[in-house]
Enzyme design. Structure first.
Site, mmCIF file in Angstrom:
data_model
loop_
_atom_site.group_PDB
_atom_site.id
_atom_site.type_symbol
_atom_site.label_atom_id
_atom_site.label_comp_id
_atom_site.label_asym_id
_atom_site.label_seq_id
_atom_site.Cartn_x
_atom_site.Cartn_y
_atom_site.Cartn_z
ATOM 1 N N CYS A 113 134.697 33.745 35.965
ATOM 2 C CA CYS A 113 132.989 33.924 35.983
ATOM 3 C C CYS A 113 132.596 34.240 34.799
ATOM 4 O O CYS A 113 132.441 35.504 34.546
ATOM 5 C CB CYS A 113 132.696 34.741 37.054
ATOM 6 S SG CYS A 113 133.304 33.982 38.859
ATOM 7 N N ALA A 135 130.181 33.545 32.078
ATOM 8 C CA ALA A 135 128.693 33.806 31.304
ATOM 9 C C ALA A 135 128.402 35.315 31.433
ATOM 10 O O ALA A 135 128.477 35.480 32.585
ATOM 11 C CB ALA A 135 127.756 32.776 31.615
ATOM 12 N N PRO A 136 127.685 35.847 30.440
ATOM 13 C CA PRO A 136 127.395 35.402 29.193
ATOM 14 C C PRO A 136 128.833 35.433 28.000
ATOM 15 O O PRO A 136 128.296 35.020 27.156
ATOM 16 C CB PRO A 136 126.427 36.384 28.496
ATOM 17 C CG PRO A 136 126.640 37.550 29.488
ATOM 18 C CD PRO A 136 127.166 37.105 30.657
ATOM 19 N N GLY A 137 129.819 35.762 28.490
ATOM 20 C CA GLY A 137 131.169 35.695 27.842
ATOM 21 C C GLY A 137 131.320 36.865 26.993
ATOM 22 O O GLY A 137 132.498 36.667 26.123
ATOM 23 N N ASN A 138 130.905 38.005 27.225
ATOM 24 C CA ASN A 138 131.434 39.306 26.616
ATOM 25 C C ASN A 138 132.929 39.506 26.764
ATOM 26 O O ASN A 138 133.858 39.853 25.767
ATOM 27 C CB ASN A 138 130.577 40.366 26.985
ATOM 28 C CG ASN A 138 129.346 40.282 26.492
ATOM 29 O OD1 ASN A 138 128.913 40.023 25.556
ATOM 30 N ND2 ASN A 138 128.383 40.769 27.347
ATOM 31 N N LYS A 139 133.282 39.533 28.098
ATOM 32 C CA LYS A 139 134.692 39.782 28.227
ATOM 33 C C LYS A 139 135.680 38.582 27.785
ATOM 34 O O LYS A 139 136.551 38.852 27.343
ATOM 35 C CB LYS A 139 134.899 39.956 29.845
ATOM 36 C CG LYS A 139 134.283 41.153 30.192
ATOM 37 C CD LYS A 139 134.488 41.616 31.742
ATOM 38 C CE LYS A 139 133.376 42.604 32.007
ATOM 39 N NZ LYS A 139 132.078 42.247 32.374
ATOM 40 N N GLU A 196 132.259 28.680 34.216
ATOM 41 C CA GLU A 196 130.871 29.232 34.426
ATOM 42 C C GLU A 196 130.255 28.076 35.324
ATOM 43 O O GLU A 196 130.064 27.095 35.153
ATOM 44 C CB GLU A 196 129.976 29.412 33.373
ATOM 45 C CG GLU A 196 128.615 29.796 33.589
ATOM 46 C CD GLU A 196 128.475 30.972 34.559
ATOM 47 O OE1 GLU A 196 129.034 32.135 34.612
ATOM 48 O OE2 GLU A 196 127.375 30.945 35.582
ATOM 49 N N ASP A 254 135.213 38.189 37.257
ATOM 50 C CA ASP A 254 134.296 39.393 37.125
ATOM 51 C C ASP A 254 132.982 38.636 38.010
ATOM 52 O O ASP A 254 132.085 37.967 37.116
ATOM 53 C CB ASP A 254 133.950 39.654 35.558
ATOM 54 C CG ASP A 254 133.078 40.590 35.273
ATOM 55 O OD1 ASP A 254 132.952 41.558 36.113
ATOM 56 O OD2 ASP A 254 132.216 40.407 34.349
ATOM 57 N N CYS A 258 130.209 45.319 38.325
ATOM 58 C CA CYS A 258 129.438 46.252 37.547
ATOM 59 C C CYS A 258 128.764 46.911 38.863
ATOM 60 O O CYS A 258 127.384 46.727 38.817
ATOM 61 C CB CYS A 258 128.778 46.068 36.477
ATOM 62 S SG CYS A 258 127.479 44.619 36.968
HETATM 63 C C1 LIG Z 1 128.768 39.280 36.439
HETATM 64 S S1 LIG Z 1 128.525 37.692 35.569
HETATM 65 C C2 LIG Z 1 130.167 37.780 34.163
HETATM 66 C C3 LIG Z 1 129.762 38.316 33.265
HETATM 67 C C4 LIG Z 1 130.783 38.211 32.282
HETATM 68 N N1 LIG Z 1 132.307 38.398 32.701
HETATM 69 C C5 LIG Z 1 130.863 38.914 30.961
HETATM 70 O O1 LIG Z 1 131.216 40.072 30.833
HETATM 71 O O2 LIG Z 1 129.759 38.695 30.136
HETATM 72 C C6 LIG Z 1 129.089 36.585 36.551
HETATM 73 C C7 LIG Z 1 128.998 35.170 36.285
HETATM 74 O O3 LIG Z 1 129.674 34.328 37.292
HETATM 75 C C8 LIG Z 1 129.127 33.294 37.476
HETATM 76 N N2 LIG Z 1 129.494 32.808 38.603
HETATM 77 C C9 LIG Z 1 128.876 33.046 39.798
HETATM 78 N N3 LIG Z 1 129.390 32.174 41.069
HETATM 79 C C10 LIG Z 1 130.487 31.343 40.319
HETATM 80 C C11 LIG Z 1 131.471 30.492 40.641
HETATM 81 N N4 LIG Z 1 131.735 30.237 41.992
HETATM 82 N N5 LIG Z 1 132.309 30.032 39.954
HETATM 83 C C12 LIG Z 1 132.156 29.990 38.437
HETATM 84 N N6 LIG Z 1 131.015 31.109 38.098
HETATM 85 C C13 LIG Z 1 130.251 31.736 38.970
HETATM 86 C C14 LIG Z 1 127.489 33.571 37.427
HETATM 87 O O4 LIG Z 1 126.626 32.424 37.155
HETATM 88 C C15 LIG Z 1 127.730 34.565 36.309
HETATM 89 O O5 LIG Z 1 127.280 34.114 35.111
#
Ligand SMILES: C[S@@+](CC[C@H](N)C(=O)[O-])C[C@H]1O[C@@H](n2cnc3c(N)ncnc32)[C@H](O)[C@@H]1O
Length: 507
Positions: free
Chosen positions: A254, A256-260, A278, A325, A383
């Site tokens: 999961c 976006a936005p891709g920090n990890k 994503e 995440d 988070c």
């Molecule tokens: C908490 S954010 C991730 C933050 C990211 N790890 C970072 O550190 O930048 C969760 C992300 O998961 C995506 N997401 C939600 N359900 C998903 C799924 N079933 N498959 C893939 N991505 C999903 C959301 O759109 C969102 O962008």
């Protein structure tokens, strides 16, 4: 930031606003008046997005993210104006309602009205520059009169007294930046930043630097060129908890936005392959931008539902690690996102239905992660400070994890803040405390038992494997002992939950 498309209905208003803006541009306004006029309109636009997101419980981005968008000109003034207006919003609404001065035209521009009324009642006053300012200034005396009445109803004489009664969370914790070691080494970043700021290395994470609270680096050249990322400590602990080895194939489920994702790339030193999955198309651009900024070249972006990825697909047969995440309530970052200023949060709403839905998805996603055949490590992180999204998700999947050969391991053994003791083995989990660490994150690391040796021999290993997880997973299945443990911890847990509740209430 979302640009709202004018509908037929409000085209007239938009045209009128455009005409007014042109008049203001050509009028002989003093520089400060002009920039205040535009700052109020910029702030009103953002405030509309924030309030709509809050009302629909679907915030597109935090206040900070919206304000620090490159298109916003006067970031500091706009940010201050929005925060102050939100802080005073319940009173502004009371005053407007009591004064009853808004007709349909002004109700349609209520965010601009809020901003101007804030300035009239609590700010620096408003010059007669735009139509809205002129209209509201004509009602200045009734507005002040009703403010007095509203305050006296609340048994105070000034707004300061009123705010003194409301505790606001203190989020003045140190600022962290993560050095993107793909572009710059930590010592060089330290030297560069020390030219202007007081900077230290973090005591836990080698690529993290610590700066004084409130340091604003949004426009710093090292941020703009991707040498450092504005990433908090808690968020920066997630990729090192997974600790992928250079050369591995890793999936950020999961992303976006891709920090990890880009942190993983830095830890893997450009070696190996990272798949950044994503679901949401509209978040892919942001993900691509982060990757481009980081300079990583081994990340493949996949616009897909993680749950639809087939673990038996040969392209994933060598996948060694998954960072999961998933979407969560974000309750751990609420204070740093200034959520306590939002009307729904000020009212103390807890959306249980949303929490249950999130937890159901989180369980499904974590369960799916166990299915990939060559997997050695999984990190599950949120988070959120809610037990239902954290310990409960992990606990419910322990028997399944065990059946696929996974056990909980203990990342950052020296870290004191661990999981809530709701099951044996929860001391392996990592929590961060919003009050102490700025943000409330949760991290669980699962390691494949056969992979223990490889995990232990990892050079910068920061985990200790939890040997008795197998026995504990058996306890989970043997419901009676677990029930006893649960009861033993009930009183403690009750206190913890009350603490969390108090903390939420204070926001
Ligand atoms: C908490 S954010 C991730 C933050 C990211 N790890 C970072 O550190 O930048 C969760 C992300 O998961 C995506 N997401 C939600 N359900 C998903 C799924 N079933 N498959 C893939 N991505 C999903 C959301 O759109 C969102 O962008």
């Amino acid at each position: 930031m979302r640009i709202r498309k004018p509908t037929q209905k409000n085209k007239k208003n938009v045209a009128a606003a455009g005409k007014e803006e042109n008049e203001v541009k050509t009028a002989k306004l003093k520089g400060a008046e002009r920039s205040a006029y535009f700052a109020r309109r910029e702030a009103a636009k953002i405030l509309r997005t924030v309030l709509e997101g809050d009302a629909n419980r679907r915030a597109l981005a935090s206040i900070k993210t919206l304000v620090y968008h490159p298109s916003v000109r006067n970031k500091k003034a706009t940010f201050a104006l929005i925060c102050q207006t939100l802080k005073h919003l319940p009173i502004i609404n009371d005053v407007l309602q009591a004064a009853s001065i808004l007709n349909t035209k002004w109700k349609k521009q209520q965010e601009l009205v809020y901003i101007i009324v804030y300035d009239i009642l609590f700010g620096q006053g408003v010059p007669l520059v735009g139509d809205a300012e002129k209209y509201l200034m004509r009602h200045k005396d009734p507005l002040h009169l009703h403010l007095k009445k509203v305050l006296s109803r609340k048994n105070v004489t000034t707004v300061k007294e009123l705010f003194a009664l409301q505790e606001v969370p203190d989020v003045s914790v140190p600022r962290n930046v993560r050095v993107n070691t793909l572009k710059m080494d930590v010592d060089s970043a330290l030297v560069e930043l020390q030219k202007k700021y007081s900077v230290q290395k973090d005591d836990l994470l080698p690529d993290l630097l610590v700066l004084p609270p409130g340091t604003d680096l949004h426009d710093h050249p090292l941020v703009k060129n991707g040498s450092i990322f504005l990433q908090g400590k808690a968020s920066s602990m997630v990729a090192p908890a997974l600790s992928p080895e250079p050369g591995w194939e890793v999936l950020d489920a999961c992303a976006a936005p891709g920090n990890k994702t880009v942190h993983l790339a830095a830890l893997m030193k450009r070696k190996g392959r990272i798949i950044a999955c994503e679901l949401k198309k509209e978040r892919i651009k942001r993900l691509n931008d982060t990757i481009k900024l980081s300079g990583a070249s081994n990340i493949q972006v996949l616009n897909e539902d993680f749950l639809n990825i087939n673990p038996k697909d040969p392209s994933y047969s060598k996948l060694k690690a998954i960072l999961l995440d998933p979407s969560c309530s974000g309750s751990g970052t609420a204070a740093s996102r200034l959520d306590h200023l939002l009307p729904s949060k000020a009212a103390g709403d807890i959306d249980t239905e949303r929490l249950n839905k999130l937890a159901a998805f989180q369980r499904k996603a974590l369960q799916h992660a166990f299915l990939f055949p060559a997997l050695e490590r999984i990190v599950y992180s949120t988070c959120s400070i809610n037990q239902i999204e954290n310990e409960d998700v992990v606990k419910s999947l322990l028997p399944i994890a065990e059946s696929y050969g996974f056990q909980l391991a203990k990342p950052f053994p020296e870290w004191q803040c661990r999981g809530l003791p709701v099951f044996e083995g929860s001391e392996n989990l990592v929590r961060t405390d919003p009050a102490k660490h700025g943000e409330g994150f949760f991290i669980a690391l699962f390691v494949k038992k056969d992979a223990n040796l490889s995990a232990r021999s990892h050079k910068n290993d920061n985990r200790t494997l939890h040997n008795s997880t197998r026995a504990r997973a058996r306890n989970v299945r043997r419901k009676i002992p677990m029930f006893i443990h649960t009861n033993m911890f009930k009183m403690w847990l009750h206190g913890q939950l009350n603490q969390h509740q108090n903390w939420r209430d204070r926001r």
